[in-house]
Design a protein around this motif. Structure first.
Motif, PDB file in Angstrom:
ATOM      1  N   UNK A 123       0.834  -1.211   0.000  1.00  0.00           N
ATOM      2  CA  UNK A 123       0.000   0.000   0.000  1.00  0.00           C
ATOM      3  C   UNK A 123       0.864   1.254   0.000  1.00  0.00           C
ATOM      4  N   UNK A 124       1.902   1.278   0.824  1.00  0.00           N
ATOM      5  CA  UNK A 124       2.778   2.453   0.866  1.00  0.00           C
ATOM      6  C   UNK A 124       3.456   2.696  -0.476  1.00  0.00           C
ATOM      7  N   UNK A 125       3.921   1.619  -1.111  1.00  0.00           N
ATOM      8  CA  UNK A 125       4.559   1.758  -2.423  1.00  0.00           C
ATOM      9  C   UNK A 125       3.553   2.249  -3.456  1.00  0.00           C
ATOM     10  N   UNK A 126       2.343   1.711  -3.428  1.00  0.00           N
ATOM     11  CA  UNK A 126       1.309   2.120  -4.377  1.00  0.00           C
ATOM     12  C   UNK A 126       0.931   3.573  -4.166  1.00  0.00           C
ATOM     13  N   UNK A 127       0.788   3.983  -2.937  1.00  0.00           N
ATOM     14  CA  UNK A 127       0.453   5.380  -2.628  1.00  0.00           C
ATOM     15  C   UNK A 127       1.561   6.298  -3.126  1.00  0.00           C
ATOM     16  N   UNK A 128       2.795   5.917  -2.891  1.00  0.00           N
ATOM     17  CA  UNK A 128       3.937   6.715  -3.348  1.00  0.00           C
ATOM     18  C   UNK A 128       3.933   6.861  -4.864  1.00  0.00           C
ATOM     19  N   UNK A 129       3.698   5.761  -5.572  1.00  0.00           N
ATOM     20  CA  UNK A 129       3.666   5.803  -7.037  1.00  0.00           C
ATOM     21  C   UNK A 129       2.514   6.688  -7.523  1.00  0.00           C
ATOM     22  N   UNK A 130       1.336   6.510  -6.926  1.00  0.00           N
ATOM     23  CA  UNK A 130       0.174   7.310  -7.339  1.00  0.00           C
ATOM     24  C   UNK A 130       0.417   8.799  -7.115  1.00  0.00           C
ATOM     25  N   UNK A 131       0.983   9.154  -5.971  1.00  0.00           N
ATOM     26  CA  UNK A 131       1.262  10.567  -5.685  1.00  0.00           C
ATOM     27  C   UNK A 131       2.319  11.126  -6.636  1.00  0.00           C
ATOM     28  N   UNK A 132       3.348  10.356  -6.926  1.00  0.00           N
ATOM     29  CA  UNK A 132       4.402  10.799  -7.839  1.00  0.00           C
ATOM     30  C   UNK A 132       3.844  11.017  -9.246  1.00  0.00           C
ATOM     31  N   UNK A 133       3.043  10.064  -9.721  1.00  0.00           N
ATOM     32  CA  UNK A 133       2.458  10.185 -11.056  1.00  0.00           C
ATOM     33  C   UNK A 133       1.478  11.356 -11.132  1.00  0.00           C
ATOM     34  N   UNK A 180      -4.729   1.521  -3.867  1.00  0.00           N
ATOM     35  CA  UNK A 180      -3.750   0.658  -3.206  1.00  0.00           C
ATOM     36  C   UNK A 180      -4.373  -0.683  -2.813  1.00  0.00           C
ATOM     37  N   UNK A 181      -5.577  -0.649  -2.246  1.00  0.00           N
ATOM     38  CA  UNK A 181      -6.255  -1.889  -1.866  1.00  0.00           C
ATOM     39  C   UNK A 181      -6.598  -2.737  -3.092  1.00  0.00           C
ATOM     40  N   UNK A 182      -7.091  -2.073  -4.134  1.00  0.00           N
ATOM     41  CA  UNK A 182      -7.433  -2.783  -5.362  1.00  0.00           C
ATOM     42  C   UNK A 182      -6.192  -3.446  -5.969  1.00  0.00           C
ATOM     43  N   UNK A 183      -5.088  -2.709  -6.010  1.00  0.00           N
ATOM     44  CA  UNK A 183      -3.847  -3.245  -6.580  1.00  0.00           C
ATOM     45  C   UNK A 183      -3.356  -4.445  -5.771  1.00  0.00           C
ATOM     46  N   UNK A 184      -3.462  -4.375  -4.441  1.00  0.00           N
ATOM     47  CA  UNK A 184      -3.033  -5.490  -3.609  1.00  0.00           C
ATOM     48  C   UNK A 184      -3.899  -6.716  -3.859  1.00  0.00           C
ATOM     49  N   UNK A 185      -5.222  -6.539  -3.914  1.00  0.00           N
ATOM     50  CA  UNK A 185      -6.123  -7.666  -4.153  1.00  0.00           C
ATOM     51  C   UNK A 185      -5.882  -8.267  -5.534  1.00  0.00           C
ATOM     52  N   UNK A 186      -5.641  -7.418  -6.525  1.00  0.00           N
ATOM     53  CA  UNK A 186      -5.345  -7.899  -7.873  1.00  0.00           C
ATOM     54  C   UNK A 186      -4.055  -8.719  -7.869  1.00  0.00           C
TER      55      UNK A 186
END
Length: 137
Positions: A27-37, A54-60
């Motif tokens: 989740x932290x990595x996904x949040x970081x990527x989303x904020x950077x993009x 982040x939750x969706x990406x983890x479940x996927x």
């Protein structure tokens, strides 16, 4: 008997703990990527949306890992290889072609000496290329 049940409970708790740590890091990595993009594209994303992504990406990713494990088991292997990953993208032609291209690029960059050393048949060679071991949790 009770000792065995307690041991299983402890193992379950450890597994859940590991899963929770992985989920949090993911989740932290996904949040970081989303904020950077978002910053790079001059956009703002609300916190609840970022958490949902982040939750969706983890479940996927969890489901993808299960699928990959099943593909490898179906092929009679204990390890996931690049063919399993490409097979997992069979519903998305564009992604599958990108993965094939990436795999071919990796094979092209592989040193010639290593490729020549392998004496296995072509079929075995394809099955063992870029093997990733999937440990049981």
């Amino acid at each position: 008997m009770e000792g065995d049940a307690n041991g299983i409970d402890v193992e379950k708790e450890e597994d859940e703990s590991v899963i929770n740590i992985l989920r949090d890091r993911f989740r932290l990595a996904t949040i970081s990527i989303a904020e950077t993009e978002a910053k790079r594209n001059g956009l703002e994303i609300s916190e609840p949306i970022i958490a949902y992504i982040a939750d969706f990406a983890f479940k996927y990713t969890e489901q993808l890992a299960k699928d990959l494990e099943l593909f490898a088991q179906h092929a009679g292997r204990k390890s996931v290889n690049t063919e399993d990953v490409i097979l997992s993208a069979h519903r998305n032609d564009h992604l599958a072609s990108l993965l094939r291209s990436f795999c071919n690029d990796l094979k092209a960059k592989e040193p010639q000496s290593e490729r020549k050393r392998k004496k296995a048949s072509r079929k075995e060679d394809k099955a063992t290329t870029s093997v990733v071991h999937v440990p049981d949790l």
